[in-house]
Design a protein around this motif. Structure first.
Motif, PDB file in Angstrom:
ATOM      1  N   ALA A 136       0.829  -1.210   0.000  1.00  0.00           N
ATOM      2  CA  ALA A 136       0.000   0.000   0.000  1.00  0.00           C
ATOM      3  C   ALA A 136       0.862   1.259   0.000  1.00  0.00           C
ATOM      4  CB  ALA A 136      -0.931  -0.006   1.214  1.00  0.00           C
ATOM      5  N   MET A 137       1.940   1.240   0.774  1.00  0.00           N
ATOM      6  CA  MET A 137       2.833   2.382   0.804  1.00  0.00           C
ATOM      7  C   MET A 137       3.501   2.599  -0.561  1.00  0.00           C
ATOM      8  SD  MET A 137       6.272   2.937   3.045  1.00  0.00           S
ATOM      9  CE  MET A 137       7.088   1.746   1.989  1.00  0.00           C
ATOM     10  N   ILE A 138       3.909   1.502  -1.181  1.00  0.00           N
ATOM     11  CA  ILE A 138       4.537   1.608  -2.503  1.00  0.00           C
ATOM     12  C   ILE A 138       3.564   2.171  -3.521  1.00  0.00           C
ATOM     13  CG2 ILE A 138       5.496   0.247  -4.408  1.00  0.00           C
ATOM     14  CD1 ILE A 138       6.633  -1.664  -2.278  1.00  0.00           C
ATOM     15  N   GLU A 139       2.333   1.672  -3.494  1.00  0.00           N
ATOM     16  CA  GLU A 139       1.333   2.139  -4.458  1.00  0.00           C
ATOM     17  C   GLU A 139       0.981   3.606  -4.231  1.00  0.00           C
ATOM     18  OE1 GLU A 139      -1.008  -2.106  -5.243  1.00  0.00           O
ATOM     19  OE2 GLU A 139      -1.646  -0.772  -3.620  1.00  0.00           O
ATOM     20  N   ALA A 140       0.886   4.046  -2.968  1.00  0.00           N
ATOM     21  CA  ALA A 140       0.605   5.456  -2.682  1.00  0.00           C
ATOM     22  C   ALA A 140       1.751   6.346  -3.154  1.00  0.00           C
ATOM     23  CB  ALA A 140       0.354   5.650  -1.184  1.00  0.00           C
ATOM     24  N   SER A 141       2.957   5.887  -2.925  1.00  0.00           N
ATOM     25  CA  SER A 141       4.119   6.651  -3.361  1.00  0.00           C
ATOM     26  C   SER A 141       4.193   6.734  -4.879  1.00  0.00           C
ATOM     27  CB  SER A 141       5.398   6.014  -2.808  1.00  0.00           C
ATOM     28  OG  SER A 141       6.539   6.735  -3.213  1.00  0.00           O
ATOM     29  N   ASP A 142       3.858   5.627  -5.548  1.00  0.00           N
ATOM     30  CA  ASP A 142       3.876   5.624  -7.015  1.00  0.00           C
ATOM     31  C   ASP A 142       2.828   6.581  -7.595  1.00  0.00           C
ATOM     32  OD1 ASP A 142       5.912   3.809  -7.081  1.00  0.00           O
ATOM     33  OD2 ASP A 142       4.626   2.053  -7.410  1.00  0.00           O
ATOM     34  N   SER A 143       1.766   6.832  -6.856  1.00  0.00           N
ATOM     35  CA  SER A 143       0.737   7.756  -7.332  1.00  0.00           C
ATOM     36  C   SER A 143       1.106   9.209  -7.064  1.00  0.00           C
ATOM     37  CB  SER A 143      -0.600   7.421  -6.663  1.00  0.00           C
ATOM     38  OG  SER A 143      -1.583   8.379  -7.014  1.00  0.00           O
ATOM     39  N   ILE A 144       1.655   9.457  -5.871  1.00  0.00           N
ATOM     40  CA  ILE A 144       1.915  10.833  -5.434  1.00  0.00           C
ATOM     41  C   ILE A 144       3.194  11.404  -6.036  1.00  0.00           C
ATOM     42  CG2 ILE A 144       2.516  12.227  -3.414  1.00  0.00           C
ATOM     43  CD1 ILE A 144       0.608  10.404  -1.817  1.00  0.00           C
ATOM     44  N   SER A 145       4.235  10.616  -6.060  1.00  0.00           N
ATOM     45  CA  SER A 145       5.553  11.142  -6.421  1.00  0.00           C
ATOM     46  C   SER A 145       5.640  11.694  -7.847  1.00  0.00           C
ATOM     47  CB  SER A 145       6.615  10.059  -6.212  1.00  0.00           C
ATOM     48  OG  SER A 145       6.668   9.691  -4.851  1.00  0.00           O
ATOM     49  N   PRO A 146       5.086  11.029  -8.869  1.00  0.00           N
ATOM     50  CA  PRO A 146       5.113  11.643 -10.204  1.00  0.00           C
ATOM     51  C   PRO A 146       4.380  12.987 -10.253  1.00  0.00           C
ATOM     52  CG  PRO A 146       4.643   9.298 -10.386  1.00  0.00           C
ATOM     53  CD  PRO A 146       4.552   9.647  -8.937  1.00  0.00           C
ATOM     54  N   ASP A 147       3.270  13.094  -9.509  1.00  0.00           N
ATOM     55  CA  ASP A 147       2.559  14.371  -9.467  1.00  0.00           C
ATOM     56  C   ASP A 147       3.414  15.453  -8.832  1.00  0.00           C
ATOM     57  OD1 ASP A 147       0.361  13.326 -10.705  1.00  0.00           O
ATOM     58  OD2 ASP A 147      -0.793  13.007  -8.864  1.00  0.00           O
ATOM     59  N   CYS A 148       4.190  15.084  -7.830  1.00  0.00           N
ATOM     60  CA  CYS A 148       5.075  16.058  -7.185  1.00  0.00           C
ATOM     61  C   CYS A 148       6.186  16.496  -8.135  1.00  0.00           C
ATOM     62  CB  CYS A 148       5.668  15.461  -5.909  1.00  0.00           C
ATOM     63  SG  CYS A 148       4.471  15.289  -4.569  1.00  0.00           S
ATOM     64  N   LEU A 149       6.710  15.568  -8.905  1.00  0.00           N
ATOM     65  CA  LEU A 149       7.707  15.947  -9.910  1.00  0.00           C
ATOM     66  C   LEU A 149       7.110  16.946 -10.906  1.00  0.00           C
ATOM     67  CD1 LEU A 149       9.399  12.506 -10.694  1.00  0.00           C
ATOM     68  CD2 LEU A 149      10.407  14.446  -9.476  1.00  0.00           C
ATOM     69  N   THR A 150       5.885  16.682 -11.316  1.00  0.00           N
ATOM     70  CA  THR A 150       5.215  17.591 -12.247  1.00  0.00           C
ATOM     71  C   THR A 150       4.985  18.957 -11.614  1.00  0.00           C
ATOM     72  OG1 THR A 150       4.090  15.717 -13.295  1.00  0.00           O
ATOM     73  CG2 THR A 150       3.178  17.897 -13.700  1.00  0.00           C
ATOM     74  N   ALA A 151       4.602  18.979 -10.329  1.00  0.00           N
ATOM     75  CA  ALA A 151       4.355  20.250  -9.638  1.00  0.00           C
ATOM     76  C   ALA A 151       5.624  21.092  -9.576  1.00  0.00           C
ATOM     77  CB  ALA A 151       3.822  19.985  -8.230  1.00  0.00           C
ATOM     78  N   VAL A 152       6.742  20.446  -9.301  1.00  0.00           N
ATOM     79  CA  VAL A 152       8.013  21.172  -9.264  1.00  0.00           C
ATOM     80  C   VAL A 152       8.352  21.722 -10.650  1.00  0.00           C
ATOM     81  CG1 VAL A 152      10.499  20.965  -8.871  1.00  0.00           C
ATOM     82  CG2 VAL A 152       8.889  19.864  -7.306  1.00  0.00           C
ATOM     83  N   GLY A 153       8.157  20.882 -11.674  1.00  0.00           N
ATOM     84  CA  GLY A 153       8.417  21.351 -13.033  1.00  0.00           C
ATOM     85  C   GLY A 153       7.497  22.488 -13.444  1.00  0.00           C
ATOM     86  N   GLN A 154       6.222  22.400 -13.055  1.00  0.00           N
ATOM     87  CA  GLN A 154       5.279  23.478 -13.354  1.00  0.00           C
ATOM     88  C   GLN A 154       5.723  24.783 -12.713  1.00  0.00           C
ATOM     89  OE1 GLN A 154       1.616  21.827 -11.874  1.00  0.00           O
ATOM     90  NE2 GLN A 154       0.959  21.120 -13.888  1.00  0.00           N
ATOM     91  N   TYR A 155       6.142  24.710 -11.465  1.00  0.00           N
ATOM     92  CA  TYR A 155       6.548  25.929 -10.750  1.00  0.00           C
ATOM     93  C   TYR A 155       7.782  26.547 -11.396  1.00  0.00           C
ATOM     94  CZ  TYR A 155       7.679  29.123  -6.983  1.00  0.00           C
ATOM     95  OH  TYR A 155       7.953  30.254  -6.253  1.00  0.00           O
ATOM     96  N   ARG A 156       8.749  25.716 -11.726  1.00  0.00           N
ATOM     97  CA  ARG A 156       9.959  26.237 -12.373  1.00  0.00           C
ATOM     98  C   ARG A 156       9.625  26.862 -13.734  1.00  0.00           C
ATOM     99  NH1 ARG A 156      15.012  24.610 -10.567  1.00  0.00           N
ATOM    100  NH2 ARG A 156      15.018  23.124  -8.838  1.00  0.00           N
ATOM    101  N   GLY A 157       8.800  26.139 -14.518  1.00  0.00           N
ATOM    102  CA  GLY A 157       8.452  26.660 -15.839  1.00  0.00           C
ATOM    103  C   GLY A 157       7.661  27.948 -15.754  1.00  0.00           C
ATOM    104  N   ALA A 158       6.690  28.014 -14.831  1.00  0.00           N
ATOM    105  CA  ALA A 158       5.871  29.220 -14.694  1.00  0.00           C
ATOM    106  C   ALA A 158       6.706  30.395 -14.213  1.00  0.00           C
ATOM    107  CB  ALA A 158       4.717  28.957 -13.734  1.00  0.00           C
ATOM    108  N   ARG A 159       7.629  30.151 -13.316  1.00  0.00           N
ATOM    109  CA  ARG A 159       8.483  31.236 -12.822  1.00  0.00           C
ATOM    110  C   ARG A 159       9.321  31.818 -13.952  1.00  0.00           C
ATOM    111  NH1 ARG A 159       9.955  33.031  -7.777  1.00  0.00           N
ATOM    112  NH2 ARG A 159      12.017  33.979  -7.589  1.00  0.00           N
TER     113      ARG A 159
END
Length: 261
Positions: A138-161
């Protein structure tokens, strides 16, 4: 002669008193079309005084500030992330961290993490929810769902800035401009509104990052919680086995060999 002058003075004094006690509107020098109204005159003076005050206020509003630069700060540019990729282990990671690319984030996370093998999946089929094995899954599956979204959020913030640098610099330049064209009351109000809009966009972007941090903390807490629960379960199991199987030296022949130390 003295008597005549005295009478004349009396006439002048009487005329003056009549003039002072006259109605607010009266003729001057006996000419009917020239009228003096003290009440209207006082009202006109009051209106002129008010207009003068308003004029001075408007004049002050359009007066520019000549020392605005003392308030100016610098917008720090964010350095683009450049992740090493010697054998393809971080494929897509740099793209994910610098741009708004969900596909690159998913690729990077898959390439950089250990996969659950098919044999493990077969083994886990016999487990029940709440077991140590399925809790780890369950922990692995939750991490697999959340972590790619977090990578995208960081990329979005850098790109928007990066995209917002021009707009931010333009606004700052106009805010600190000391010419009359950008110092009118309406212009300053427009600049304030623009600054508030930029602040709102920044807060929303950072809100996405904060949600990502909260998600990652949840997964990290899940791991720590499962580890603590596993330790307690192991300690209780060991204690139970030691009570059932005597391991003292006097009973070596009865020593239980399979318990967890």
């Amino acid at each position: 002669m003295k008597l005549m002058m005295t009478k004349r003075n009396k006439y002048l004094l009487t005329g003056g008193l009549l003039l002072l006690t006259a109605t607010p509107s009266f003729a001057l020098f006996g000419i009917g079309d020239i009228v003096f109204d003290p009440t209207s005159y006082a009202s006109l003076v009051s209106q002129l005084t008010t207009l003068e005050s308003q004029y001075k206020m408007l004049q002050n509003n359009i007066t520019h500030f000549s020392l605005k630069q003392q308030w100016q700060t610098t917008l720090n540019a964010m350095k683009n992330a450049n992740v090493g990729n010697l054998f393809g282990e971080t494929s897509g990671m740099s793209i994910a961290l610098n741009t708004n690319s969900p596909s690159a984030s998913a690729t990077a996370w898959t390439a950089g993490t250990i996969k659950v093998s098919g044999s493990t999946s077969t083994y886990l089929q016999g487990q029940t929810p709440g077991s140590a094995q399925l809790s780890q899954l369950a922990m692995i599956e939750a991490s697999d769902s959340i972590s790619p979204d977090c990578l995208t959020a960081v990329g979005q913030y850098r790109g928007a800035r990066t995209q917002n640098v021009t707009a931010n610099n333009t606004l700052a330049s106009q805010q600190f401009d000391s010419s009359d064209g950008t110092n009118t009351e309406v212009e300053q109000l427009n600049l304030l509104n623009a600054a508030e809009a930029q602040k709102m966009s920044e807060m929303q972007s950072q809100g996405v990052l904060q949600a990502c941090l909260a998600s990652q903390m949840t997964v990290a807490n899940m791991q720590q919680r499962n580890a603590a629960a596993q330790d307690l379960n192991t300690a209780a199991f060991v204690q139970q086995q030691r009570s059932t199987n005597n391991v003292s030296a006097a009973n070596e022949s009865n020593t239980w060999q399979t318990y967890i130390p």
